[in-house]
Motif scaffolding. Sequence first.
Motif, PDB file in Angstrom:
ATOM      1  N   ARG A  36       0.748  -1.180  -0.117  1.00  0.00           N
ATOM      2  CA  ARG A  36       0.037   0.148  -0.126  1.00  0.00           C
ATOM      3  C   ARG A  36       0.817   1.184   0.040  1.00  0.00           C
ATOM      4  NH1 ARG A  36      -2.299   3.027   4.393  1.00  0.00           N
ATOM      5  NH2 ARG A  36      -4.104   4.176   3.697  1.00  0.00           N
ATOM      6  N   VAL A  37       0.391   2.239  -0.832  1.00  0.00           N
ATOM      7  CA  VAL A  37       1.117   3.533  -0.852  1.00  0.00           C
ATOM      8  C   VAL A  37      -0.029   4.546  -0.375  1.00  0.00           C
ATOM      9  CG1 VAL A  37       2.889   2.973  -2.615  1.00  0.00           C
ATOM     10  CG2 VAL A  37       0.716   4.008  -3.290  1.00  0.00           C
ATOM     11  N   SER A  38       0.621   5.777   0.262  1.00  0.00           N
ATOM     12  CA  SER A  38      -0.235   6.953   0.668  1.00  0.00           C
ATOM     13  C   SER A  38       0.701   8.089   0.187  1.00  0.00           C
ATOM     14  CB  SER A  38      -0.473   6.814   2.202  1.00  0.00           C
ATOM     15  OG  SER A  38       0.686   6.932   2.789  1.00  0.00           O
ATOM     16  N   ALA A  39      -0.226   8.969   0.056  1.00  0.00           N
ATOM     17  CA  ALA A  39       0.431  10.439  -0.481  1.00  0.00           C
ATOM     18  C   ALA A  39      -0.376  11.471   0.066  1.00  0.00           C
ATOM     19  CB  ALA A  39       0.446  10.370  -1.889  1.00  0.00           C
ATOM     20  N   GLU A  40       0.025  12.682   0.249  1.00  0.00           N
ATOM     21  CA  GLU A  40      -0.574  14.008   0.281  1.00  0.00           C
ATOM     22  C   GLU A  40      -0.544  14.646  -0.981  1.00  0.00           C
ATOM     23  OE1 GLU A  40       2.790  13.980   1.046  1.00  0.00           O
ATOM     24  OE2 GLU A  40       3.196  15.206  -0.229  1.00  0.00           O
ATOM     25  N   THR A  41      -1.543  15.600  -1.121  1.00  0.00           N
ATOM     26  CA  THR A  41      -1.550  16.248  -2.486  1.00  0.00           C
ATOM     27  C   THR A  41      -2.117  17.746  -2.215  1.00  0.00           C
ATOM     28  OG1 THR A  41      -1.629  16.015  -4.829  1.00  0.00           O
ATOM     29  CG2 THR A  41      -3.756  15.548  -3.566  1.00  0.00           C
ATOM     30  N   GLY A  42      -1.537  18.522  -2.890  1.00  0.00           N
ATOM     31  CA  GLY A  42      -2.088  20.196  -3.001  1.00  0.00           C
ATOM     32  C   GLY A  42      -2.908  20.151  -4.313  1.00  0.00           C
ATOM     33  N   ALA A  43      -2.324  20.319  -5.269  1.00  0.00           N
ATOM     34  CA  ALA A  43      -2.908  20.552  -6.628  1.00  0.00           C
ATOM     35  C   ALA A  43      -3.360  19.407  -7.347  1.00  0.00           C
ATOM     36  CB  ALA A  43      -1.913  21.423  -7.753  1.00  0.00           C
ATOM     37  N   GLY A  44      -3.073  18.260  -6.587  1.00  0.00           N
ATOM     38  CA  GLY A  44      -3.506  17.070  -7.150  1.00  0.00           C
ATOM     39  C   GLY A  44      -2.479  16.376  -8.164  1.00  0.00           C
ATOM     40  N   ASP A  64      -8.760  22.231  -1.497  1.00  0.00           N
ATOM     41  CA  ASP A  64      -8.234  21.830  -2.785  1.00  0.00           C
ATOM     42  C   ASP A  64      -9.030  21.043  -3.687  1.00  0.00           C
ATOM     43  OD1 ASP A  64      -5.856  23.353  -2.148  1.00  0.00           O
ATOM     44  OD2 ASP A  64      -4.865  21.744  -1.247  1.00  0.00           O
ATOM     45  N   ILE A  65      -9.530  19.955  -2.860  1.00  0.00           N
ATOM     46  CA  ILE A  65     -10.644  19.182  -3.650  1.00  0.00           C
ATOM     47  C   ILE A  65     -11.833  19.974  -4.430  1.00  0.00           C
ATOM     48  CG2 ILE A  65     -12.465  17.631  -3.220  1.00  0.00           C
ATOM     49  CD1 ILE A  65     -10.799  16.026  -1.385  1.00  0.00           C
ATOM     50  N   ARG A  66     -11.893  21.251  -3.802  1.00  0.00           N
ATOM     51  CA  ARG A  66     -13.047  21.822  -4.470  1.00  0.00           C
ATOM     52  C   ARG A  66     -12.212  22.463  -5.774  1.00  0.00           C
ATOM     53  NH1 ARG A  66     -14.284  26.901  -5.419  1.00  0.00           N
ATOM     54  NH2 ARG A  66     -12.503  27.632  -4.266  1.00  0.00           N
ATOM     55  N   ARG A  67     -10.879  23.202  -5.567  1.00  0.00           N
ATOM     56  CA  ARG A  67     -10.351  23.830  -6.655  1.00  0.00           C
ATOM     57  C   ARG A  67      -9.782  22.869  -7.663  1.00  0.00           C
ATOM     58  NH1 ARG A  67      -5.909  27.600  -3.717  1.00  0.00           N
ATOM     59  NH2 ARG A  67      -5.415  26.386  -2.082  1.00  0.00           N
ATOM     60  N   ASP A  75       3.362  32.172  13.842  1.00  0.00           N
ATOM     61  CA  ASP A  75       3.155  33.461  14.439  1.00  0.00           C
ATOM     62  C   ASP A  75       4.251  33.502  15.906  1.00  0.00           C
ATOM     63  OD1 ASP A  75       1.936  32.172  16.564  1.00  0.00           O
ATOM     64  OD2 ASP A  75      -0.090  32.505  15.908  1.00  0.00           O
ATOM     65  N   GLU A  76       3.700  34.420  16.726  1.00  0.00           N
ATOM     66  CA  GLU A  76       4.756  34.702  17.755  1.00  0.00           C
ATOM     67  C   GLU A  76       4.771  33.715  18.663  1.00  0.00           C
ATOM     68  OE1 GLU A  76       6.888  37.265  18.258  1.00  0.00           O
ATOM     69  OE2 GLU A  76       6.445  37.883  16.159  1.00  0.00           O
ATOM     70  N   GLY A  77       3.532  33.069  18.716  1.00  0.00           N
ATOM     71  CA  GLY A  77       3.591  31.942  19.614  1.00  0.00           C
ATOM     72  C   GLY A  77       3.955  30.616  19.259  1.00  0.00           C
ATOM     73  N   GLY A  78       4.426  30.400  17.953  1.00  0.00           N
ATOM     74  CA  GLY A  78       4.789  29.130  17.216  1.00  0.00           C
ATOM     75  C   GLY A  78       3.689  28.568  16.392  1.00  0.00           C
ATOM     76  N   GLN A  79       2.586  29.162  16.359  1.00  0.00           N
ATOM     77  CA  GLN A  79       1.453  28.350  15.696  1.00  0.00           C
ATOM     78  C   GLN A  79       1.633  28.439  14.169  1.00  0.00           C
ATOM     79  OE1 GLN A  79      -0.590  26.601  17.319  1.00  0.00           O
ATOM     80  NE2 GLN A  79       0.288  27.151  19.247  1.00  0.00           N
ATOM     81  N   VAL A  80       1.484  27.450  13.271  1.00  0.00           N
ATOM     82  CA  VAL A  80       1.675  27.688  11.830  1.00  0.00           C
ATOM     83  C   VAL A  80       0.380  28.567  11.382  1.00  0.00           C
ATOM     84  CG1 VAL A  80       1.840  26.514   9.916  1.00  0.00           C
ATOM     85  CG2 VAL A  80       2.715  25.450  11.804  1.00  0.00           C
ATOM     86  N   ILE A  81       0.891  29.667  10.508  1.00  0.00           N
ATOM     87  CA  ILE A  81      -0.204  30.439   9.897  1.00  0.00           C
ATOM     88  C   ILE A  81      -0.770  30.083   8.808  1.00  0.00           C
ATOM     89  CG2 ILE A  81      -0.195  32.754   8.836  1.00  0.00           C
ATOM     90  CD1 ILE A  81       2.104  33.613  10.482  1.00  0.00           C
ATOM     91  N   GLY A  82      -1.951  30.239   8.532  1.00  0.00           N
ATOM     92  CA  GLY A  82      -2.747  29.898   7.232  1.00  0.00           C
ATOM     93  C   GLY A  82      -2.004  30.571   5.987  1.00  0.00           C
ATOM     94  N   THR A  83      -2.114  30.010   4.895  1.00  0.00           N
ATOM     95  CA  THR A  83      -1.671  30.585   3.771  1.00  0.00           C
ATOM     96  C   THR A  83      -2.568  30.923   2.628  1.00  0.00           C
ATOM     97  OG1 THR A  83      -0.881  28.406   2.851  1.00  0.00           O
ATOM     98  CG2 THR A  83       0.620  29.462   4.180  1.00  0.00           C
ATOM     99  N   HIS A  84      -2.190  31.697   1.584  1.00  0.00           N
ATOM    100  CA  HIS A  84      -2.959  31.952   0.398  1.00  0.00           C
ATOM    101  C   HIS A  84      -2.133  31.890  -0.897  1.00  0.00           C
ATOM    102  CE1 HIS A  84      -5.765  33.470  -2.479  1.00  0.00           C
ATOM    103  NE2 HIS A  84      -4.676  34.108  -2.805  1.00  0.00           N
ATOM    104  N   SER A  85      -2.622  31.190  -1.697  1.00  0.00           N
ATOM    105  CA  SER A  85      -2.256  31.235  -3.208  1.00  0.00           C
ATOM    106  C   SER A  85      -3.105  30.896  -4.121  1.00  0.00           C
ATOM    107  CB  SER A  85      -0.840  30.494  -3.297  1.00  0.00           C
ATOM    108  OG  SER A  85      -0.502  30.414  -4.849  1.00  0.00           O
ATOM    109  N   VAL A  86      -3.176  31.404  -5.245  1.00  0.00           N
ATOM    110  CA  VAL A  86      -4.294  30.914  -6.169  1.00  0.00           C
ATOM    111  C   VAL A  86      -4.100  29.618  -6.711  1.00  0.00           C
ATOM    112  CG1 VAL A  86      -3.041  31.897  -8.259  1.00  0.00           C
ATOM    113  CG2 VAL A  86      -5.455  31.614  -8.147  1.00  0.00           C
ATOM    114  N   SER A  87      -2.526  29.224  -6.381  1.00  0.00           N
ATOM    115  CA  SER A  87      -2.180  27.754  -6.952  1.00  0.00           C
ATOM    116  C   SER A  87      -2.217  26.915  -5.478  1.00  0.00           C
ATOM    117  CB  SER A  87      -0.864  27.907  -7.624  1.00  0.00           C
ATOM    118  OG  SER A  87       0.156  28.116  -6.770  1.00  0.00           O
ATOM    119  N   ALA A  88      -2.840  25.920  -5.698  1.00  0.00           N
ATOM    120  CA  ALA A  88      -2.973  24.997  -4.765  1.00  0.00           C
ATOM    121  C   ALA A  88      -1.623  24.422  -4.433  1.00  0.00           C
ATOM    122  CB  ALA A  88      -3.888  23.826  -4.894  1.00  0.00           C
TER     123      ALA A  88
END
Lengths: 407, 267
Positions: free
Chosen positions: A117-125, A150-153, A302-315
């Motif tokens: 079995r293989v598993s993978a993550e994907t952004g743009a697909g 990303d599934i939507r876009r 952020d200052e507390g070490g929490q990962v910040i949400g990102t934005h790009s038109v390209s997944a």
Amino acid sequence: MPTKEDLAIAKQMPDAGGHFGQFGGRYVSETLMAALQQLEQTYEKLWRDPQFQAEFDRDLAHYVGRPSPLYHAERLSRELGGAQIYLKREDLNHTGAHKVNNTIGQALLAKFTGKPRVSAETGAGQHGVASATVAARLGLECTVYMGEEDIRRQALNVYRMKLLGAEVVSVKSGTRTLKDAMNEAMRDWVTNVDNTFYIIGTAAGPHPYPKLVRDFQSIIGREARQQCLTQTGKLPDVLIACVGGGSNAIGLFHPFIEDADVRMVGVEAGGYGIETGQHAAPLSAGSRPGVLHGNRTSLMSDEGGQVIGTHSVSAGLDYPGVGPEHAYLKEIGRAEYTAINDDEALHAFRHLTLTEGIMPALESSHAVAEAMKMAPTMDKDQIIVVNLSGRGDKDIHTVAEIDGINF
Amino acid sequence: MSRITESFNNLKSQGRKALIPYVTAGDPEPKVTVPLMHALVESGADIIELGVPFSDPMADGPVIQLACERALLHGTRLIDVLDMVAEFRQTNQTTPVVLMGYLNPIEVMGYAAFADKAKAVGLDGVLTVDLPPEEAHEFNRLMKASDIDVIYLLAPTTEPARVEKICAAGSGYVYYVSVKGVTGSASLDVAEVAEKLNIIRQHTDMPVGVGFGIRDDASARAISEVADGVIVGSVLVNKVAELAGNQALIPEAVAAITASMRQAMDK
């Protein structure tokens, strides 16, 4: 500027622990440690094994369709009136992007280690599609984690994966994009570590992934270097590639590391603009070092070490970190990193389509946009090689939506 | 001698095992946490593991992921969690407190600043899920200088040679992850755990706590027969989630679960 000795050292990175200077390493829960050590041993053995190499090369030639062309974009270059732009056509690979170079390699590792079995993550697909593709070919079960957003876009790629027999799991946690898909894929791996090979799609993650992904993708730079010499008699002046995690960029850059006169420019996703904070460009924004997904790298938190949400038109670029080798190449001054905003990338998408009849992926459009900025400032006998890392068919839906067209 | 070591020694002399509840700090709101810690102690908890909320808790299942999200909604940062420890210490100077979380918040605060602050508030130990000993030389040095125990995980997949290496790097106790999976996932196999603990004990004299998959009195009791400490998390966090709309009930309701486990373990 790094010295010749610095570059020789840089070329040999990472060290035995997977470090690229202060970056990289193996920051994972103990549950994954044995699997990573096993992967490292398997990889180091097989990568030097002539039989494995022969099989990898054969697949790249006859399944992927390599070498991919290095194409002189004459009309685009003429119009811009400066440097000559050459496109490394990774978009012509089977499945339409550079991602398959790596999935072919990792699937061979899976096969040699006997994992069903293989598993993978994907952004743009694209990585998901490339993983589902090699899994279909080798008869492996395949699960792909993808953020709900990303599934939507990237609906087309989702359906492609399903046609290829993969299960696509919608990830609804956090920002519902690539970073969260990667969290979920790592949770899957912890749980199914005995029977599953985790195919990471980018040059990030815990050691040995950044190294092995780079090695599998370096075919891009080796070919481009030779092709440029053959076609023009010299090396390029500048290499440009987009950087999310940065696998296509490191694949292009790595074989040129010791060619000190060749500039390397990584292009991150500027989103709505670095100054808005709504981007995915940790290196360009000067993000501090942090630890996520198993490696230390430049990370948007952020200052507390929490990962910040990102934005790009390209997944595919919508990721808060970056491969550790890029953070290192920036730190030693070997590579430069800049950002291209959504609008500029969309413009480049349309422009390359109209002038050359080549529709780039939105990810690759970031690299094209940077080349369009840079070329007019250079001489006509200078050469820019742009990694056209993927084709844009998957993005037609996104672009049409921006144009107000609903299919 | 650290407060953690002292606690295990005392328990040993009484022939009892440590009950170590985990709750996520700031879940569902910061004001709940310190009263909840006191209630856990009153119910028979020997050591408290306090989770530091993180945006990307990769080793955790949905229960603790959601707890992190709730806590982050109210902006609970590492510095706030340390302040909660300080507040807890105002009335309790005996129960050890261990922070459990991921490296990035500590990385961003800076190891030295964290070590100083941790000592100042009376923290006893730290367990950083994604910081294995190979990457922890500087971290360990600074924690040791501040008398903070560094607790490491051992997994079912950890080879004996590595068990020895990890135990040599850690102090206080080691945390054996009883199942392959994330927190709150599968149920554990006590016989398998017992077998693994035998191997671990050939390599260390440190107490061994067992966590992941302990969800009721029966599993707590079964594990207490083979381990030095019983670590319970998701089942408590689940109760917190259930009562998020009625927060005044949380300390008592969660402590009822640990009280029942305590009884089962001491039988």
